[in-house]
Design an enzyme around this catalytic site. Structure first.
Site, short mmCIF file in Angstrom:
data_model
loop_
_atom_site.label_atom_id
_atom_site.label_comp_id
_atom_site.label_asym_id
_atom_site.label_seq_id
_atom_site.Cartn_x
_atom_site.Cartn_y
_atom_site.Cartn_z
N ASP A 123 -37.85 19.57 -28.11
CA ASP A 123 -38.51 19.88 -29.38
C ASP A 123 -40.02 19.62 -29.25
OD1 ASP A 123 -35.88 20.21 -30.65
OD2 ASP A 123 -35.74 18.06 -30.32
N HIS A 173 -32.58 15.04 -33.61
CA HIS A 173 -32.61 16.31 -32.87
C HIS A 173 -31.67 17.28 -33.58
CE1 HIS A 173 -32.49 19.37 -29.83
NE2 HIS A 173 -31.19 19.23 -29.72
P1 NDP Z 1 -24.53 23.26 -21.93
O1 NDP Z 1 -24.71 22.70 -20.58
O2 NDP Z 1 -25.23 24.51 -22.31
O3 NDP Z 1 -24.88 22.17 -23.05
C1 NDP Z 1 -24.39 20.85 -22.96
C2 NDP Z 1 -24.77 20.07 -24.19
O4 NDP Z 1 -26.17 19.99 -24.31
C3 NDP Z 1 -24.26 20.64 -25.50
O5 NDP Z 1 -23.75 19.57 -26.27
C4 NDP Z 1 -25.49 21.21 -26.13
O6 NDP Z 1 -25.44 21.14 -27.53
C5 NDP Z 1 -26.52 20.22 -25.65
N1 NDP Z 1 -27.91 20.61 -25.85
C6 NDP Z 1 -28.87 19.75 -26.26
N2 NDP Z 1 -30.04 20.37 -26.37
C7 NDP Z 1 -29.83 21.63 -26.06
C8 NDP Z 1 -30.66 22.75 -26.01
N3 NDP Z 1 -31.92 22.69 -26.35
N4 NDP Z 1 -30.15 23.92 -25.63
C9 NDP Z 1 -28.86 24.01 -25.30
N5 NDP Z 1 -28.02 22.97 -25.33
C10 NDP Z 1 -28.49 21.80 -25.72
O7 NDP Z 1 -22.98 23.47 -22.25
P2 NDP Z 1 -21.84 24.10 -21.34
O8 NDP Z 1 -20.74 24.39 -22.29
O9 NDP Z 1 -22.36 25.13 -20.42
O10 NDP Z 1 -21.41 22.88 -20.41
C11 NDP Z 1 -20.89 21.71 -20.88
C12 NDP Z 1 -20.10 21.08 -19.75
O11 NDP Z 1 -19.76 19.78 -20.15
C13 NDP Z 1 -18.82 21.82 -19.41
O12 NDP Z 1 -18.79 21.99 -18.00
C14 NDP Z 1 -17.74 20.85 -19.87
O13 NDP Z 1 -16.61 20.88 -19.01
C15 NDP Z 1 -18.46 19.55 -19.74
N6 NDP Z 1 -17.98 18.40 -20.50
C16 NDP Z 1 -17.90 17.25 -19.80
C17 NDP Z 1 -17.50 16.09 -20.37
C18 NDP Z 1 -17.42 14.90 -19.54
O14 NDP Z 1 -18.01 14.85 -18.47
N7 NDP Z 1 -16.68 13.88 -19.94
C19 NDP Z 1 -17.14 16.04 -21.80
C20 NDP Z 1 -17.32 17.29 -22.48
C21 NDP Z 1 -17.74 18.42 -21.83
P3 NDP Z 1 -25.10 22.42 -28.45
O15 NDP Z 1 -23.65 22.75 -28.14
O16 NDP Z 1 -25.31 21.92 -29.82
O17 NDP Z 1 -26.03 23.49 -28.03
#
Ligand code: NDP
Length: 328
Positions: A159, A187
């Site tokens: 941001d 945020h």
């Molecule tokens: P991303 O990598 O695109 O995003 C991950 C997180 O970052 C989301 O919560 C997203 O929030 C957040 N975020 C914060 N700021 C921003 C921004 N400016 N722009 C975009 N995202 C932002 O998500 P993916 O779905 O591609 O990947 C998530 C991964 O996490 C998957 O591989 C999943 O398996 C994994 N995962 C792992 C966990 C663990 O290790 N225990 C638990 C849960 C998931 P928002 O959705 O609000 O954009």
């Protein structure tokens, strides 16, 4: 030779993870002299994809990368961690109420906080990126009673960077001319990008802009809604810019902020600027000797006060909601 720093990244197989890991391994997180070991955490069904990313990391032959381990168990992933980037989170899906979202993320950030408490290195520094980032950070922190609370932070640097870029474009100056900008609060869409203390080439930025309609009608909403605008244009959420901001946050935390400037980070409030103690809220901060310090003594006028209070109110409500759910 220097001992490698253990960097744990959760959600490593996701979009942000893919943009983040190569930059960590190339030395942009901790500087060109610090070797790193990556510890990747994923949910079981995404471990294979994380292995694919690890293969690509190997194929870069990064001189500073001293190892990659992949886990689906937080206890192992955070064992010995010096830096933890908590990226994986449960996104809000259609029809999901805020309570459901907070509960789903409680199921992720509570065990991660416990694992950090149990096994992370004494100098652990945590940055939460996964949304709702401030409250996820609060949940993790609440379950790590042996770790100083100040080591848990949430990301508002994207941001901050977005606001710098918008302001520089408005004034027709390079981004390097802008300093002392602040993101306050959560945020989320309620965040408040404050230009009243910002400077453009040493002069007050709000005076240089001198356009209150632009400030409240264009600048503030553009910064707050930039994520949605990127999804609309790209067909996918911002990832490289989020990864870039995570790099900036940890880099500055560990290596210090430049003299004569500050940045924005969500850190545990000490009560400064009327933000209730214990909330993880964004402030103007400098980093000295590896610790964030809130910039003190800024005068907050009525325009800013109202917006800071609204965002902090939202954080208070999120905290009360996770308390009610027994997550903190
Ligand atoms: P991303 O990598 O695109 O995003 C991950 C997180 O970052 C989301 O919560 C997203 O929030 C957040 N975020 C914060 N700021 C921003 C921004 N400016 N722009 C975009 N995202 C932002 O998500 P993916 O779905 O591609 O990947 C998530 C991964 O996490 C998957 O591989 C999943 O398996 C994994 N995962 C792992 C966990 C663990 O290790 N225990 C638990 C849960 C998931 P928002 O959705 O609000 O954009």
């Amino acid at each position: 030779a220097q001992v490698p720093v253990n960097v744990t990244v959760t959600g490593a197989a996701g979009q942000i993870g893919y943009a983040l890991l190569f930059r960590i391994a190339s030395g942009q997180l901790l500087g060109p002299d610090t070797p790193v070991k990556l510890r990747l955490l994923e949910i079981p069904q995404a471990v294979k994809a994380a292995e694919g990313t690890a293969m690509e990391l190997d194929d870069c032959a990064f001189p500073l990368l001293r190892g990659i381990d992949i886990f689906d168990d937080p206890r192992q992933a955070f064992d010995g961690a010096n830096v933890a980037l908590l990226v994986g989170a449960r996104p809000r899906t259609k029809g999901m109420e805020r309570g459901d979202l907070l509960e789903a993320n409680g199921g992720i950030f509570k065990p991660q906080g416990e694992a950090i408490n149990a096994g992370a290195a004494d100098d652990i520094r945590v940055l939460v990126v996964g949304n709702p980032a401030n409250t996820n950070a609060l949940i993790a922190q609440a379950h790590a009673p042996d770790v100083p609370a100040e080591r848990f932070t949430a990301m508002t640097r994207l941001d901050h960077n977005r606001a710098i870029s918008q302001l520089a474009a408005k004034l027709g100056v390079p981004v390097t001319d802008i300093s002392k900008l602040t993101i306050w609060g959560n945020h989320s869409a309620t965040q408040y990008p404050d230009i009243f203390h910002a400077e453009v080439a040493g002069k007050n930025a709000a005076e240089a802009v001198n356009d209150e309609a632009w400030l409240s009608g264009t600048f503030i909403p553009t910064v707050a809604k930039r994520g949605a605008a990127i999804i609309e244009a790209r067909g996918a959420s911002s990832a490289a810019s989020a990864a870039n901001a995570a790099i900036d946050h940890v880099h500055d935390w560990v290596l210090g902020t430049p003299e004569g400037d500050w940045t924005s980070a969500a850190i545990v409030s000490d009560g400064s600027y009327g933000v209730p103690e214990g909330l993880i809220s964004s402030f103007p901060v400098v980093s000295r000797d590896g610790r964030w310090e809130i910039v003190q003594g800024l005068e907050i006028d009525a325009f800013s006060r109202e917006r800071i209070d609204a965002s902090v109110q939202e954080l208070t409500e999120e905290r009360d909601a996770v308390r009610k759910l027994g997550l903190i």
